[in-house]
Design a protein around this motif. Structure first.
Motif, PDB file in Angstrom:
ATOM      1  N   GLU A 116      42.756  58.281  27.815  1.00  0.00           N
ATOM      2  CA  GLU A 116      42.368  58.013  29.288  1.00  0.00           C
ATOM      3  C   GLU A 116      40.894  58.621  29.328  1.00  0.00           C
ATOM      4  O   GLU A 116      40.079  57.957  29.675  1.00  0.00           O
ATOM      5  CB  GLU A 116      43.430  58.868  30.362  1.00  0.00           C
ATOM      6  N   ALA A 117      40.808  59.952  28.834  1.00  0.00           N
ATOM      7  CA  ALA A 117      39.324  60.224  28.905  1.00  0.00           C
ATOM      8  C   ALA A 117      38.448  59.528  28.151  1.00  0.00           C
ATOM      9  O   ALA A 117      37.308  59.136  28.616  1.00  0.00           O
ATOM     10  CB  ALA A 117      39.439  61.678  28.476  1.00  0.00           C
ATOM     11  N   ARG A 118      38.793  59.095  26.959  1.00  0.00           N
ATOM     12  CA  ARG A 118      37.899  57.966  26.141  1.00  0.00           C
ATOM     13  C   ARG A 118      37.593  56.748  26.957  1.00  0.00           C
ATOM     14  O   ARG A 118      36.331  56.356  27.135  1.00  0.00           O
ATOM     15  CB  ARG A 118      38.637  57.692  24.646  1.00  0.00           C
ATOM     16  N   ILE A 119      38.660  55.939  27.221  1.00  0.00           N
ATOM     17  CA  ILE A 119      38.044  54.831  27.966  1.00  0.00           C
ATOM     18  C   ILE A 119      37.514  55.018  29.519  1.00  0.00           C
ATOM     19  O   ILE A 119      36.601  54.175  29.659  1.00  0.00           O
ATOM     20  CB  ILE A 119      39.656  53.901  28.168  1.00  0.00           C
ATOM     21  N   LEU A 120      37.802  56.257  29.931  1.00  0.00           N
ATOM     22  CA  LEU A 120      36.771  56.322  31.275  1.00  0.00           C
ATOM     23  C   LEU A 120      35.352  56.627  30.845  1.00  0.00           C
ATOM     24  O   LEU A 120      34.488  56.252  31.678  1.00  0.00           O
ATOM     25  CB  LEU A 120      37.236  57.556  32.099  1.00  0.00           C
ATOM     26  N   GLU A 121      35.252  57.202  29.840  1.00  0.00           N
ATOM     27  CA  GLU A 121      33.800  57.315  29.312  1.00  0.00           C
ATOM     28  C   GLU A 121      33.151  56.202  28.677  1.00  0.00           C
ATOM     29  O   GLU A 121      32.026  55.915  29.091  1.00  0.00           O
ATOM     30  CB  GLU A 121      33.842  58.435  28.431  1.00  0.00           C
TER      31      GLU A 121
ATOM     32  N   SER B  44      35.876  53.701  35.193  1.00  0.00           N
ATOM     33  CA  SER B  44      35.490  54.892  35.795  1.00  0.00           C
ATOM     34  C   SER B  44      35.403  54.665  37.293  1.00  0.00           C
ATOM     35  O   SER B  44      35.695  55.444  38.234  1.00  0.00           O
ATOM     36  CB  SER B  44      34.180  55.661  35.146  1.00  0.00           C
ATOM     37  N   ALA B  45      34.382  53.473  37.835  1.00  0.00           N
ATOM     38  CA  ALA B  45      34.290  53.130  38.825  1.00  0.00           C
ATOM     39  C   ALA B  45      35.567  52.904  39.801  1.00  0.00           C
ATOM     40  O   ALA B  45      35.442  53.059  40.759  1.00  0.00           O
ATOM     41  CB  ALA B  45      33.412  51.869  38.872  1.00  0.00           C
ATOM     42  N   MET B  46      36.600  52.178  39.148  1.00  0.00           N
ATOM     43  CA  MET B  46      37.683  51.847  39.751  1.00  0.00           C
ATOM     44  C   MET B  46      38.752  53.221  39.940  1.00  0.00           C
ATOM     45  O   MET B  46      39.607  53.164  40.469  1.00  0.00           O
ATOM     46  CB  MET B  46      38.583  50.814  38.870  1.00  0.00           C
ATOM     47  N   GLN B  47      38.262  54.183  39.267  1.00  0.00           N
ATOM     48  CA  GLN B  47      38.884  55.599  39.405  1.00  0.00           C
ATOM     49  C   GLN B  47      40.491  55.365  38.783  1.00  0.00           C
ATOM     50  O   GLN B  47      41.417  55.904  39.320  1.00  0.00           O
ATOM     51  CB  GLN B  47      39.194  56.103  40.812  1.00  0.00           C
ATOM     52  N   VAL B  48      40.497  54.889  37.567  1.00  0.00           N
ATOM     53  CA  VAL B  48      41.874  54.535  36.948  1.00  0.00           C
ATOM     54  C   VAL B  48      42.238  55.779  36.282  1.00  0.00           C
ATOM     55  O   VAL B  48      41.622  56.864  35.995  1.00  0.00           O
ATOM     56  CB  VAL B  48      41.626  53.494  35.737  1.00  0.00           C
ATOM     57  N   ARG B  49      43.693  56.025  36.535  1.00  0.00           N
ATOM     58  CA  ARG B  49      44.375  57.317  36.359  1.00  0.00           C
ATOM     59  C   ARG B  49      45.432  57.051  35.497  1.00  0.00           C
ATOM     60  O   ARG B  49      46.265  56.133  35.724  1.00  0.00           O
ATOM     61  CB  ARG B  49      44.851  58.132  37.363  1.00  0.00           C
ATOM     62  N   LEU B  50      45.700  57.639  34.436  1.00  0.00           N
ATOM     63  CA  LEU B  50      47.262  57.769  33.589  1.00  0.00           C
ATOM     64  C   LEU B  50      48.108  58.618  34.506  1.00  0.00           C
ATOM     65  O   LEU B  50      47.725  59.828  34.731  1.00  0.00           O
ATOM     66  CB  LEU B  50      46.813  58.390  32.236  1.00  0.00           C
TER      67      LEU B  50
ATOM     68  N   LEU C 147      43.366  52.456  46.148  1.00  0.00           N
ATOM     69  CA  LEU C 147      42.869  51.165  47.028  1.00  0.00           C
ATOM     70  C   LEU C 147      41.370  51.276  47.176  1.00  0.00           C
ATOM     71  O   LEU C 147      40.827  50.261  46.881  1.00  0.00           O
ATOM     72  CB  LEU C 147      43.665  50.831  48.250  1.00  0.00           C
ATOM     73  N   PRO C 148      40.751  52.354  47.938  1.00  0.00           N
ATOM     74  CA  PRO C 148      39.567  52.073  48.511  1.00  0.00           C
ATOM     75  C   PRO C 148      38.323  51.464  47.634  1.00  0.00           C
ATOM     76  O   PRO C 148      37.642  50.754  47.980  1.00  0.00           O
ATOM     77  CB  PRO C 148      39.140  53.483  48.930  1.00  0.00           C
TER      78      PRO C 148
ATOM     79  N   ALA D  49      43.273  42.447  37.868  1.00  0.00           N
ATOM     80  CA  ALA D  49      43.388  42.041  36.429  1.00  0.00           C
ATOM     81  C   ALA D  49      42.879  42.929  35.403  1.00  0.00           C
ATOM     82  O   ALA D  49      43.594  43.128  34.419  1.00  0.00           O
ATOM     83  CB  ALA D  49      42.395  40.783  36.628  1.00  0.00           C
ATOM     84  N   THR D  50      42.027  43.731  35.957  1.00  0.00           N
ATOM     85  CA  THR D  50      41.325  44.751  34.889  1.00  0.00           C
ATOM     86  C   THR D  50      42.449  45.869  34.402  1.00  0.00           C
ATOM     87  O   THR D  50      42.742  46.241  33.597  1.00  0.00           O
ATOM     88  CB  THR D  50      40.193  45.387  35.534  1.00  0.00           C
ATOM     89  N   LEU D  51      43.314  46.093  35.618  1.00  0.00           N
ATOM     90  CA  LEU D  51      44.326  47.343  35.568  1.00  0.00           C
ATOM     91  C   LEU D  51      45.528  46.704  34.569  1.00  0.00           C
ATOM     92  O   LEU D  51      45.842  47.460  33.823  1.00  0.00           O
ATOM     93  CB  LEU D  51      44.620  47.758  36.986  1.00  0.00           C
ATOM     94  N   VAL D  52      45.893  45.786  34.913  1.00  0.00           N
ATOM     95  CA  VAL D  52      46.967  45.223  33.958  1.00  0.00           C
ATOM     96  C   VAL D  52      46.578  45.021  32.685  1.00  0.00           C
ATOM     97  O   VAL D  52      47.206  45.449  31.636  1.00  0.00           O
ATOM     98  CB  VAL D  52      47.863  44.042  34.433  1.00  0.00           C
ATOM     99  N   THR D  53      45.308  44.569  32.411  1.00  0.00           N
ATOM    100  CA  THR D  53      44.990  44.242  31.037  1.00  0.00           C
ATOM    101  C   THR D  53      44.694  45.381  30.360  1.00  0.00           C
ATOM    102  O   THR D  53      45.031  45.530  29.155  1.00  0.00           O
ATOM    103  CB  THR D  53      43.483  43.490  31.307  1.00  0.00           C
ATOM    104  N   ILE D  54      44.354  46.473  30.880  1.00  0.00           N
ATOM    105  CA  ILE D  54      43.723  47.697  30.237  1.00  0.00           C
ATOM    106  C   ILE D  54      45.182  48.579  30.118  1.00  0.00           C
ATOM    107  O   ILE D  54      45.386  49.367  29.358  1.00  0.00           O
ATOM    108  CB  ILE D  54      42.820  48.665  30.925  1.00  0.00           C
TER     109      ILE D  54
END
Length: 163
Positions: A23-28, A34-40, A54-55, A70-75
């Motif tokens: 998670e840290a690696r992909i956010l970097e 990172s802009a989407m604020q994706v979290r494990l 959502l915001p 689409a980005t979230l399911v792909t990643i």
């Protein structure tokens, strides 16, 4: 030679820390995530769940932007495949093809999840270890609580020493 059982599933105590490092690696390395604020949220070697609020992913209708979904399911599928493949030394994972069905608007936090049967995991790792390359077919879903998006993707992994 088949992959020993110890390589087909990481222990519960190892799984989550490995996923948090990814998670840290992909956010970097992937600014969009990172802009989407994706979290494990969860990883145990058999299932993976990622989320994003959502915001920062909202569209002009007040629902989740299709590109964010689409980005979230792909990643999610890529992370799941990467975490499995890392168990036998793979260093390249790519999405080879995919299909998505948008079933209903997402109006709350984006939650994607993927579950893989033990037999599929073992077959994937055995093939990767023996041939240096393997593909994995995954289904990733977004639900809130009913299914809102269904994604099917095929990911390909290569071992470090494979040619």
């Amino acid at each position: 030679m088949p992959v020993p059982e110890s390589k087909t599933k990481v222990s519960d105590s190892q799984a989550y820390p490995l996923a948090k490092a990814l998670e840290a690696r992909i956010l970097e390395q992937i600014p969009l995530l990172s802009a989407m604020q994706v979290r494990l949220e969860h990883y145990d070697g058999e299932s993976l769940r990622l989320s994003a609020p959502l915001p920062p992913n909202i569209n002009d209708k007040g629902t989740a932007f299709g590109g964010s979904l689409a980005t979230l399911v792909t990643i999610t599928g890529w992370c799941f495949t990467t975490l499995l493949a890392d168990q036998v030394g793979a260093n390249e994972v790519v999405v080879a093809d995919s299909q998505m069905n948008y079933l209903k608007p997402v109006t709350a936090e984006l939650n994607s999840y993927c579950i893989l049967e033990a037999d599929s995991r073992t077959s994937f790792l055995n093939l990767l270890e023996s041939r240096g390359k393997a593909s994995l077919q995954l289904e990733v879903n977004i639900a809130e609580p009913e299914p809102a998006l269904r994604f099917q993707g095929r990911y390909v992994a290569l071992l470090r020493n494979a040619t």
